[in-house]
Write an enzyme that holds these catalytic residues in place. Structure first.
Site: not given
Ligand code: UT7
Length: 331
Positions: A111, A258, A288
């Site tokens: 990520c 994020h 996500n």
């Protein structure tokens, strides 16, 4: 020299999967998911791949920057879900968009991948090796998710985002007196905690090893450990970047974090004593998307007119590795 983002683009699969759709797969509820994560729906691939999504995002970023594919020097794709082990996704993207003069390779920091790729591009541009780069985060996590595991399948989505980064010889001063471009970056890794968020690939199994069982190839996550890590490391590394750049929280217009969990973002805002209104979010509709979350958010916020010339942005992410980072730039 100024090194700045001059174009952004994103691409999401067409298929929308709502929390109500997930209620039919696992024992969960729209209420639980929204309350614990902030996610209402996500896009899931119906055939779109990491490379096709990345190529679409790149084409849009190039169009915004007013550049053609053959002008691209470097393509960096951050991904942890490429469709092929070989060749890398960046070379597929190079072929798809026709960027025949570019050097292309992938980078995996999960990520944090887009941030790490952006920082890598920055170093190439700063040293004069290349003049521009397409920096991409692209994921089709839906193929790595165990759709019977309610602890993970509710979180993830598919998508891609890209930024075109250019170096220019002269210094660009915005009307608010700020110097445009990348200002500071901080990165960190904690491999000792790696197995709290993992996904198996091929086990060692060659002509000289006793035959072994293939390990599970789905995402495994200790959600609470990742949560603790994120709420501690993200504000700490943002603060470290601000300190290095001799800036205060108040000097930042937008915190692009994020998008893993609304509660993590709220906790970071609280720890930094920053107004939550300065944290744009798209998690409710995209989930996500690992390395794609930050560039997709950046593109959406940019295209909606949210970012003005001279705005200062903090981009910050965390993820498997474990990895984390923060970059500061003036638009
Ligand atoms: O890019 C980085 C990726 N990962 C992350 O950022 C993950 C960070 N962690 C998180 O976001 C949160 O830990 C989760 C959203 C994954 C989980 O939320 P939580 O508040 O930490 O829940 P929990 O794991 O403590 O579980 C609480 C309860 C448990 O039931 P019991 O033991 O209290 O009866 C779980 O079994 O909720 C249950 N549960 C669910 N219930 C309904 C876990 N998942 C679900 C679900 N629906 N999907």
């Amino acid at each position: 020299m100024t090194i700045n983002i001059t174009g952004t683009g994103s691409a999401l699969p067409e298929k929308v999967v709502t929390n109500f759709d997930l209620e039919k797969l696992v024992e969960t509820s729209d209420e639980w998911i929204q309350k614990r994560t902030g996610i209402a729906e996500r896009r899931i691939s119906g055939g779109e791949t990491v490379s096709t999504l990345a190529a679409d995002a790149c084409s849009r970023a190039l169009e915004m920057a007013g550049k053609t594919a053959d002008e691209v020097d470097l393509i960096l794709v951050a991904t942890c879900s490429p469709e092929l082990l070989l060749p890398c996704c960046a070379c597929q993207v190079q072929d798809l968009i026709g960027a025949s003069n570019a050097v292309a390779f992938d980078l995996n920091a999960a990520c944090s991948g887009f941030l790490f790729a952006l920082n890598t591009a920055y170093v190439y541009l700063q040293t004069g090796i290349y003049k521009n780069a397409l920096v991409v985060g692209s994921e089709v996590l839906s193929k790595l998710v165990d759709w019977s595991d309610r602890g993970t399948c509710i979180l993830f989505g598919d998508g891609a985002g890209a930024a075109f980064v250019e170096a220019s010889g002269e210094e660009i001063i915005r009307s608010n007196g700020r110097r445009a471009g990348m200002e500071c970056m901080v990165q960190g890794s904690d491999g000792a905690k790696g197995m709290v968020l993992s996904c198996g690939e091929r086990a060692v199994n060659n002509a000289f090893t006793p035959k072994r069982q293939m390990e599970s190839s789905y995402i495994h996550m200790d959600g609470q450990e990742v949560y603790k890590f994120a709420t501690k490391q993200v504000p700490a590394c943002i603060q470290k970047a601000l300190d290095r750049a001799d800036l205060a929280v108040e000097d930042v217009d937008w915190f692009m974090l994020h998008q893993a969990n609304v509660r993590i973002i709220e906790s970071v805002a609280k720890r930094l004593k920053a107004d939550i209104a300065r944290f744009p979010m798209n998690i409710h509709k995209a989930g996500n998307m690992s390395s794609a979350t930050i560039p997709v958010l950046l593109d959406e916020w940019n295209r909606s007119g949210g970012i003005k010339e001279g705005d200062r942005l903090v981009l910050s992410g965390f993820g498997a590795g474990l990895t984390y980072g923060a970059s500061i730039l003036v638009w």
